[in-house]
Motif scaffolding. Structure first.
Motif, mmCIF file in Angstrom:
data_model
loop_
_atom_site.group_PDB
_atom_site.id
_atom_site.type_symbol
_atom_site.label_atom_id
_atom_site.label_comp_id
_atom_site.label_asym_id
_atom_site.label_seq_id
_atom_site.Cartn_x
_atom_site.Cartn_y
_atom_site.Cartn_z
ATOM 1 N N ILE A 66 37.877 54.297 46.349
ATOM 2 C CA ILE A 66 38.869 53.421 47.002
ATOM 3 C C ILE A 66 39.539 54.168 48.161
ATOM 4 C CG2 ILE A 66 39.330 51.911 45.035
ATOM 5 C CD1 ILE A 66 41.900 53.599 44.535
ATOM 6 N N ALA A 114 34.958 48.905 48.475
ATOM 7 C CA ALA A 114 35.748 49.920 47.777
ATOM 8 C C ALA A 114 36.008 49.476 46.352
ATOM 9 C CB ALA A 114 37.092 50.114 48.485
ATOM 10 N N THR A 119 35.679 48.647 42.289
ATOM 11 C CA THR A 119 34.766 48.014 41.336
ATOM 12 C C THR A 119 34.389 46.611 41.797
ATOM 13 O OG1 THR A 119 35.804 49.288 39.566
ATOM 14 C CG2 THR A 119 34.519 47.380 38.900
ATOM 15 N N ILE A 174 36.074 42.698 41.126
ATOM 16 C CA ILE A 174 37.529 42.748 40.895
ATOM 17 C C ILE A 174 38.188 42.502 42.249
ATOM 18 C CG2 ILE A 174 39.461 44.099 40.004
ATOM 19 C CD1 ILE A 174 37.222 43.557 37.913
ATOM 20 N N SER A 175 38.671 41.257 42.459
ATOM 21 C CA SER A 175 39.162 40.809 43.781
ATOM 22 C C SER A 175 38.116 41.119 44.850
ATOM 23 C CB SER A 175 40.497 41.471 44.143
ATOM 24 O OG SER A 175 41.497 41.079 43.259
ATOM 25 N N ASP A 176 36.901 40.988 44.517
ATOM 26 C CA ASP A 176 35.759 41.305 45.371
ATOM 27 C C ASP A 176 34.596 40.411 44.966
ATOM 28 O OD1 ASP A 176 36.169 43.216 47.279
ATOM 29 O OD2 ASP A 176 35.664 44.922 46.016
ATOM 30 N N ASN A 219 39.069 51.959 40.601
ATOM 31 C CA ASN A 219 39.649 50.617 40.710
ATOM 32 C C ASN A 219 41.117 50.824 41.067
ATOM 33 O OD1 ASN A 219 41.408 48.615 38.662
ATOM 34 N ND2 ASN A 219 40.002 47.620 40.046
ATOM 35 N N ALA A 220 41.568 50.161 42.151
ATOM 36 C CA ALA A 220 42.920 50.429 42.667
ATOM 37 C C ALA A 220 44.005 50.071 41.650
ATOM 38 C CB ALA A 220 43.130 49.660 43.970
ATOM 39 N N PHE A 238 45.284 39.206 44.373
ATOM 40 C CA PHE A 238 46.039 38.717 45.528
ATOM 41 C C PHE A 238 46.758 37.411 45.189
ATOM 42 C CE2 PHE A 238 42.684 41.263 47.499
ATOM 43 C CZ PHE A 238 43.416 42.015 48.414
ATOM 44 N N TYR A 270 47.565 42.849 44.171
ATOM 45 C CA TYR A 270 47.055 43.489 45.389
ATOM 46 C C TYR A 270 47.757 42.804 46.558
ATOM 47 C CZ TYR A 270 43.105 45.753 42.976
ATOM 48 O OH TYR A 270 42.333 46.540 42.180
ATOM 49 N N GLU A 271 47.998 43.553 47.632
ATOM 50 C CA GLU A 271 48.574 42.898 48.810
ATOM 51 C C GLU A 271 48.132 43.579 50.098
ATOM 52 O OE1 GLU A 271 49.117 40.359 50.449
ATOM 53 O OE2 GLU A 271 50.576 39.571 49.017
ATOM 54 N N LEU A 305 46.283 54.747 47.966
ATOM 55 C CA LEU A 305 45.896 55.613 46.847
ATOM 56 C C LEU A 305 44.668 56.438 47.181
ATOM 57 C CD1 LEU A 305 46.437 52.959 44.048
ATOM 58 C CD2 LEU A 305 47.782 55.048 44.375
ATOM 59 N N GLU A 314 46.935 50.076 52.392
ATOM 60 C CA GLU A 314 46.551 49.174 51.292
ATOM 61 C C GLU A 314 47.558 49.325 50.156
ATOM 62 O OE1 GLU A 314 42.190 48.311 51.072
ATOM 63 O OE2 GLU A 314 42.189 50.499 51.128
ATOM 64 N N PHE A 315 47.845 48.204 49.489
ATOM 65 C CA PHE A 315 48.928 48.208 48.495
ATOM 66 C C PHE A 315 48.519 47.650 47.135
ATOM 67 C CE2 PHE A 315 51.076 48.210 52.516
ATOM 68 C CZ PHE A 315 52.181 49.021 52.316
ATOM 69 N N VAL A 316 49.015 48.319 46.108
ATOM 70 C CA VAL A 316 49.067 47.716 44.774
ATOM 71 C C VAL A 316 50.552 47.638 44.413
ATOM 72 C CG1 VAL A 316 48.390 47.881 42.353
ATOM 73 C CG2 VAL A 316 46.893 48.831 44.116
HETATM 74 N N1 SAM Z 1 37.420 45.973 44.082
HETATM 75 C C1 SAM Z 1 38.564 46.731 44.472
HETATM 76 C C2 SAM Z 1 39.120 47.490 43.253
HETATM 77 O O1 SAM Z 1 38.353 47.703 42.313
HETATM 78 O O2 SAM Z 1 40.272 47.881 43.253
HETATM 79 C C3 SAM Z 1 39.601 45.864 45.140
HETATM 80 C C4 SAM Z 1 39.099 45.187 46.395
HETATM 81 S S1 SAM Z 1 40.277 44.158 47.164
HETATM 82 C C5 SAM Z 1 39.285 43.339 48.362
HETATM 83 C C6 SAM Z 1 41.128 45.264 48.214
HETATM 84 C C7 SAM Z 1 42.591 45.447 47.784
HETATM 85 O O3 SAM Z 1 42.675 46.416 46.741
HETATM 86 C C8 SAM Z 1 43.483 45.990 48.900
HETATM 87 O O4 SAM Z 1 43.965 44.960 49.749
HETATM 88 C C9 SAM Z 1 44.595 46.637 48.117
HETATM 89 O O5 SAM Z 1 45.501 45.662 47.653
HETATM 90 C C10 SAM Z 1 43.821 47.209 46.915
HETATM 91 N N2 SAM Z 1 43.371 48.580 47.241
HETATM 92 C C11 SAM Z 1 42.121 48.988 47.488
HETATM 93 N N3 SAM Z 1 42.109 50.307 47.764
HETATM 94 C C12 SAM Z 1 43.385 50.735 47.688
HETATM 95 C C13 SAM Z 1 44.033 51.987 47.863
HETATM 96 N N4 SAM Z 1 43.343 53.068 48.205
HETATM 97 N N5 SAM Z 1 45.366 52.059 47.692
HETATM 98 C C14 SAM Z 1 46.082 50.958 47.355
HETATM 99 N N6 SAM Z 1 45.529 49.747 47.170
HETATM 100 C C15 SAM Z 1 44.203 49.637 47.336
#
Ligand code: SAM
Length: 284
Positions: free
Chosen positions: A14, A86, A88, A91-93, A116-117, A137, A162-163, A191, A220-222
Motif C-alpha cells: 500500500i 495497492a 488486497t 477490498i474497496s477494489d 490492507n490499509a 468509502f 477510506y477517504e 501509511l 491517502e486516508f483511513v
Molecule cells: N484494496 C486496498 C486495501 O486493501 O486497502 C484499498 C484500495 S482503495 C481503492 C484505496 C483507498 O485505501 C485509499 O483512498 C485510502 O483510503 C486507502 N489507502 C490505501 N493505501 C493507503 C495508505 N498507504 N495509507 C492510508 N490509506 C490508504
C-alpha cells in the motif's frame, strides 16, 4: 508450488514496496499471466523485483471481458494472478466479479494475503479492534453520506472508512456532526510511506487539526472512529450522564442540557428528561 488452471488473488504493497510477501513474489514470477487494475503501477512493482511477467489490464470497466479472457487461459491449463493498484484485491477494489465468474467456471481461486490499509491502520490505532465494521468509502455527496453515517450511529463497533484527500475534511465534518464530537478518531494518513501520520483526537477537534496545516489533508486516508457507547435505561451513555451531572453543578438546567448535547452529540430531548430526573428530590 503453483496449481495449473488456478487464479491467484495477490495482495500488493500500500506504499512501501518492501511490504510484499515472498510467496506473492514467487507466484507473480511463476504465473503465465498477471491481470492488473493499472498495468503501469504493476509493471513498476514487477520491475522492482526483476520479474518479467506478462501483464494485461483488468479493471472495473472491463472486468467481465477481462475475466472471460482469463477463464480461457485457465481452461487451457495456464495460471494467472490478479492484482490491484495497492493492497488486497476486492477490498474497496475490483476483484469480486472476477472471482465469482472464475469460480462459476469451476476453476480454483487462491488468495495470497498481504497488505490492507484498513487492517494496517487498525493494528496501530490503539482503538479496540474487535468487533469492527469495515465500511470503505462513504458516498461522495453530503446528503447520502450523512444518511449512511446516521445508519451507523448506534453501532457499538469501531468504524473504519477510506477517504480521498479532496473529501477528507467534509467527511470528518459530517462524522462529527452526526456521531457527536466526543467520539475517538484516528486519522491514519500515508501509511507505510514517507509522510505516514497517525493522529488521534476526538471528532470535535479533528477539523481544526486538518485545517492547521494544508499538508494534513494530502495523501491517502483511513479514518477509524470508536463505536457507540452502551446506553442505560435513560437512553444516554454513561459519559453523557457524567458530563450532564458536572455541568448541572455550575450552570442552569437549560445551559447544561444544551452544552451536554453539543459535547456528546446525544439527543437533547433525552438529556433534558434525564436532567429533570436529576433535579427531582427523589432523583437518581
Ligand atoms: N484494496 C486496498 C486495501 O486493501 O486497502 C484499498 C484500495 S482503495 C481503492 C484505496 C483507498 O485505501 C485509499 O483512498 C485510502 O483510503 C486507502 N489507502 C490505501 N493505501 C493507503 C495508505 N498507504 N495509507 C492510508 N490509506 C490508504
Amino acid at each position: 508450488m503453483i496449481t495449473p488452471g488456478a487464479l491467484y488473488i495477490v495482495a500488493t504493497p500500500i506504499g512501501n514496496l518492501r511490504d510484499i510477501s515472498l510467496r506473492a513474489l514467487d507466484i507473480l514470477a511463476a504465473v503465465d499471466m498477471i491481470a492488473a487494475e493499472d498495468t503501469r503501477i504493476t509493471r513498476h512493482l514487477l520491475k522492482a523485483y526483476s520479474i518479467p511477467g506478462q501483464v494485461m489490464a483488468l479493471h472495473q470497466h472491463n472486468e467481465r471481458r477481462g475475466a472471460e479472457k482469463l477463464i480461457g487461459l485457465l481452461a487451457a491449463g495456464k495460471t494467472a494472478a490478479f492484482v490491484t493498484d495497492a493492497g488486497t484485491p476486492g477490498i474497496s477494489d475490483p476483484g469480486a466479479s472476477l472471482v465469482k465468474l472464475v469460480r462459476e467456471q469451476g476453476h480454483e481461486v487462491v488468495p495470497v494475503p498481504g497488505a490492507n490499509a484498513a487492517i494496517c491502520a487498525l493494528s496501530a490505532s490503539g482503538i479496540a479492534a474487535s468487533p469492527f465494521i469495515f465500511y470503505g468509502f462513504l458516498p461522495a455527496g453530503s446528503g447520502s453520506r450523512r444518511r449512511e453515517i446516521a445508519r451507523l450511529k448506534t453501532q457499538p463497533y469501531t468504524l473504519i472508512f477510506y477517504e480521498a484527500p479532496h473529501r477528507v475534511l467534509e467527511c470528518v465534518e459530517d462524522l462529527a456532526a452526526i456521531l457527536g464530537g466526543h467520539r475517538e478518531l484516528i486519522i491514519a494518513r500515508e501509511l507505510t510511506k514517507l509522510f505516514e501520520t497517525m493522529h488521534s483526537c476526538c471528532l470535535g477537534e479533528a477539523c481544526a487539526w486538518l485545517h492547521a496545516d494544508a499538508n494534513r489533508q494530502k495523501g491517502e486516508f483511513v479514518l477509524l472512529v470508536s463505536g457507540a457507547e452502551a446506553k442505560n435505561e435513560s437512553g444516554l451513555s454513561e459519559k453523557a450522564q457524567h458530563i450532564l451531572a458536572l455541568l448541572m453543578k455550575e450552570l442552569s438546567l437549560a445551559q447544561a442540557v444544551r452544552l451536554a448535547a453539543e459535547i456528546t452529540g446525544e439527543s437533547r430531548n433525552m438529556i433534558y428528561s434525564h436532567a429533570l430526573t436529576l433535579k427531582r428530590p427523589d432523583g437518581p
